[in-house]
Design a protein around this motif. Structure first.
Motif, mmCIF file in Angstrom:
data_model
loop_
_atom_site.group_PDB
_atom_site.id
_atom_site.type_symbol
_atom_site.label_atom_id
_atom_site.label_comp_id
_atom_site.label_asym_id
_atom_site.label_seq_id
_atom_site.Cartn_x
_atom_site.Cartn_y
_atom_site.Cartn_z
ATOM 1 N N GLY A 160 0.812 -1.216 0.000
ATOM 2 C CA GLY A 160 0.000 0.000 0.000
ATOM 3 C C GLY A 160 0.840 1.259 0.000
ATOM 4 O O GLY A 160 0.473 2.265 -0.627
ATOM 5 N N TRP A 161 1.974 1.225 0.689
ATOM 6 C CA TRP A 161 2.884 2.376 0.643
ATOM 7 C C TRP A 161 3.384 2.592 -0.783
ATOM 8 O O TRP A 161 3.484 3.723 -1.251
ATOM 9 N N LEU A 162 3.711 1.495 -1.458
ATOM 10 C CA LEU A 162 4.191 1.590 -2.832
ATOM 11 C C LEU A 162 3.116 2.194 -3.742
ATOM 12 O O LEU A 162 3.401 3.062 -4.575
ATOM 13 N N VAL A 163 1.882 1.707 -3.581
ATOM 14 C CA VAL A 163 0.766 2.250 -4.362
ATOM 15 C C VAL A 163 0.618 3.745 -4.091
ATOM 16 O O VAL A 163 0.425 4.551 -5.014
ATOM 17 N N SER A 164 0.725 4.121 -2.820
ATOM 18 C CA SER A 164 0.558 5.529 -2.443
ATOM 19 C C SER A 164 1.649 6.398 -3.046
ATOM 20 O O SER A 164 1.371 7.501 -3.557
ATOM 21 N N PHE A 165 2.902 5.943 -2.991
ATOM 22 C CA PHE A 165 3.990 6.721 -3.568
ATOM 23 C C PHE A 165 3.869 6.791 -5.091
ATOM 24 O O PHE A 165 4.235 7.803 -5.698
ATOM 25 N N MET A 166 3.377 5.717 -5.698
ATOM 26 C CA MET A 166 3.145 5.721 -7.139
ATOM 27 C C MET A 166 2.086 6.766 -7.500
ATOM 28 O O MET A 166 2.275 7.569 -8.432
ATOM 29 N N LEU A 167 0.982 6.775 -6.755
ATOM 30 C CA LEU A 167 -0.075 7.752 -7.011
ATOM 31 C C LEU A 167 0.393 9.166 -6.680
ATOM 32 O O LEU A 167 -0.033 10.133 -7.326
ATOM 33 N N VAL A 205 8.015 5.849 -12.498
ATOM 34 C CA VAL A 205 8.451 4.577 -13.085
ATOM 35 C C VAL A 205 8.923 3.616 -11.997
ATOM 36 O O VAL A 205 8.578 2.431 -11.994
ATOM 37 N N PHE A 206 9.704 4.138 -11.058
ATOM 38 C CA PHE A 206 10.255 3.286 -10.010
ATOM 39 C C PHE A 206 9.155 2.666 -9.154
ATOM 40 O O PHE A 206 9.178 1.460 -8.860
ATOM 41 N N PHE A 207 8.181 3.446 -8.742
ATOM 42 C CA PHE A 207 7.143 2.909 -7.856
ATOM 43 C C PHE A 207 6.121 2.061 -8.603
ATOM 44 O O PHE A 207 5.485 1.184 -8.001
ATOM 45 N N VAL A 208 5.954 2.289 -9.913
ATOM 46 C CA VAL A 208 5.180 1.334 -10.717
ATOM 47 C C VAL A 208 5.892 -0.011 -10.708
ATOM 48 O O VAL A 208 5.281 -1.070 -10.518
ATOM 49 N N LEU A 209 7.201 0.023 -10.902
ATOM 50 C CA LEU A 209 8.025 -1.186 -10.893
ATOM 51 C C LEU A 209 7.900 -1.918 -9.556
ATOM 52 O O LEU A 209 7.693 -3.141 -9.510
ATOM 53 N N MET A 210 8.008 -1.177 -8.457
ATOM 54 C CA MET A 210 7.925 -1.790 -7.131
ATOM 55 C C MET A 210 6.541 -2.380 -6.870
ATOM 56 O O MET A 210 6.418 -3.455 -6.272
ATOM 57 N N THR A 211 5.501 -1.693 -7.325
ATOM 58 C CA THR A 211 4.137 -2.201 -7.129
ATOM 59 C C THR A 211 3.921 -3.494 -7.896
ATOM 60 O O THR A 211 3.296 -4.443 -7.395
ATOM 61 N N ILE A 212 4.444 -3.558 -9.129
ATOM 62 C CA ILE A 212 4.345 -4.786 -9.924
ATOM 63 C C ILE A 212 5.027 -5.941 -9.204
ATOM 64 O O ILE A 212 4.477 -7.038 -9.095
ATOM 65 N N ALA A 213 6.233 -5.699 -8.710
ATOM 66 C CA ALA A 213 6.969 -6.747 -8.009
ATOM 67 C C ALA A 213 6.199 -7.229 -6.787
ATOM 68 O O ALA A 213 6.127 -8.436 -6.507
#
Length: 449
Positions: A113-120, A318-326
């Protein structure tokens, strides 16, 4: 074989799904952090060796148990027993193993959820919604619940669609996207001042550190957790694998893809760390220890991105999209374990089981969010340092001792007719019976010491 049981439709689909189950924050966050804390290139060299001689044989065990049982973890473990007692004990071992993905998902989804939040937040910055971005980057109960809720929703939607139309379909899309985004990140990061120094630190080993006992134990533990040994994901995915496939070869493919992601993550994160240092961000203390090992992704790298202006906002996205996918490729395998049990034992539809169990674990995550200081670290420690290593040891003991050599040979012959003449078969049965339990015990000792 269970009647009507789904199977992966292709070798590539299985490899990418299983590798995706293993690929997660342990590879992209944990591995570079461990490398940075343990001599860079020296850790990488030892890790690559141990992943083949320690984690790979255990991966074959879990996948073989799953394919043999053609069922959820509890029933697959029961299938190894030949007496009422060993079947009952096997069910107990399967239950311990099933606790791992449930406990891990409860705290992992919060991080997801943190990753999603940083991505958004990166997206919000791009369109000028700075107040929303500040809220998404801030640490609050509301933000944590929102992020975890979105992450659970994505996970449940993929799992409810099934093995072929959900897990396989999205793994074959998300995993290639992961590599493409890593490539984009690497090319960009290497243009930054200081990145070359980080790359050299990562790739050139200090041979004086290779025999360091702490480094060896850290690399061994990282190898186990990287491939989710003891986490049931490989067991349940193995149960969806066709009997026409060569198990040792498929396990090796999964190992290579998973290891490639970890290595490539290091190629991105380590140079990025040194680039951040070149901008004045403090990474190491005077003793050479990481100042922010647990918050590297959320503190250090965002500081690097902020220093790059508008370009940094795009890179952050790009980085947080990558992290969310992982994170997603791992979370879907975690939820799949209890969903398979409920689907097979109770007869509940996959959709219903996905929403019921996903919601139940999400409720536990909400409790953790409301009591973050007391529960988050506790649940993470219990799951990863105690329950998962113990489950790995029990799987190893059952696979090595209760599941006799002839039964293992029959399973391995499926898809590999002449396995008896191979070097693998001459070594593997003895290895998983004697060597692997000792190595898992070492990992447990490292975890509790």
């Amino acid at each position: 074989m269970a009647a009507g049981r789904e199977h992966f439709s292709s070798r590539l689909g299985f490899v990418l799904a299983a590798a995706g189950a293993a690929v997660g924050l342990g590879n992209i966050w944990g591995f570079p952090t461990q490398a940075a804390s343990n001599g860079g290139g020296a850790f990488l060299l030892v890790y690559l060796l141990l992943i083949l001689v320690v984690a790979y044989p255990m991966l074959v065990v879990e996948m073989a148990i799953g394919r043999h049982g053609q069922a959820n973890p509890i029933d697959s473990m029961r299938a190894l027993g030949k007496t009422p007692l060993t079947k009952k004990l096997g069910g107990g071992v399967g239950f311990v193993g099933l606790m791992v993905p449930c406990l891990v998902l409860a705290f992992y989804s919060i991080v997801g959820g943190w990753l999603v939040s940083f991505m958004l937040a990166a997206w919000a910055d791009l369109v000028g919604l700075h107040a929303a971005s500040d809220w998404l980057k801030g640490f609050s109960v509301g933000r944590n619940l929102f992020g975890a809720g979105v992450f659970y929703l994505l996970t449940i939607l993929i799992v409810q669609a099934g093995v072929k139309n959900g897990i396989e379909k999205w793994s074959t899309r998300l995993m290639p996207a992961l590599f493409v985004l890593f490539g984009v990140m690497f090319i960009y990061v290497m243009t930054l001042p200081g990145a070359n120094e980080g790359l050299a630190h990562y790739l050139i080993p200090d041979f004086s550190k290779i025999m360091d006992s702490d480094l060896i134990l850290a690399a061994m533990g990282q190898g186990f957790f990287s491939l989710t040994i003891g986490g049931c994901s490989m067991l349940i995915y193995g149960s969806y694998l066709s009997r026409k496939e060569n198990l040792p070869k498929m396990a090796m493919n999964v190992t290579l893809v998973d290891t490639a992601v970890a290595v490539v993550a290091g190629l991105v994160i380590m140079p990025a760390m040194f680039a951040a240092m070149a901008q004045g961000v403090e990474i190491y203390d005077q003793n050479g220890d990481l100042l922010s090992s647990s918050t590297l992704v959320f503190d250090v790298l965002p500081m690097l991105f902020d220093g790059l202006g508008v370009a940094g906002t795009f890179i952050a996205l790009v980085f947080f999209v990558l992290m969310t996918i992982a994170a997603l490729t791992s979370s879907i395998s975690m939820l799949e374990c209890p969903v398979a049990l409920m689907n097979e034992r109770v007869g509940t539809s996959r959709s219903t089981a996905s929403w019921l169990l996903g919601s139940a674990i999400a409720a536990f995550s909400a409790v953790i969010v409301f009591n973050f200081g007391d529960l988050f670290g506790l649940v993470a420690t219990v799951a990863t340092q105690y329950v998962q290593p113990i489950a790995a040891l029990l799987f190893c003991l059952y696979g090595g001792w209760v599941w006799n050599r002839h039964q293992k040979l029959q399973e391995m012959r499926e898809g590999f007719d002449d396995i008896e003449q191979s070097l693998f078969w001459k070594v593997w049965p003895f290895y998983v019976k004697f060597v692997c339990p000792a190595l898992v015990a070492a990992v447990i000792w490292m975890s509790v010491a």
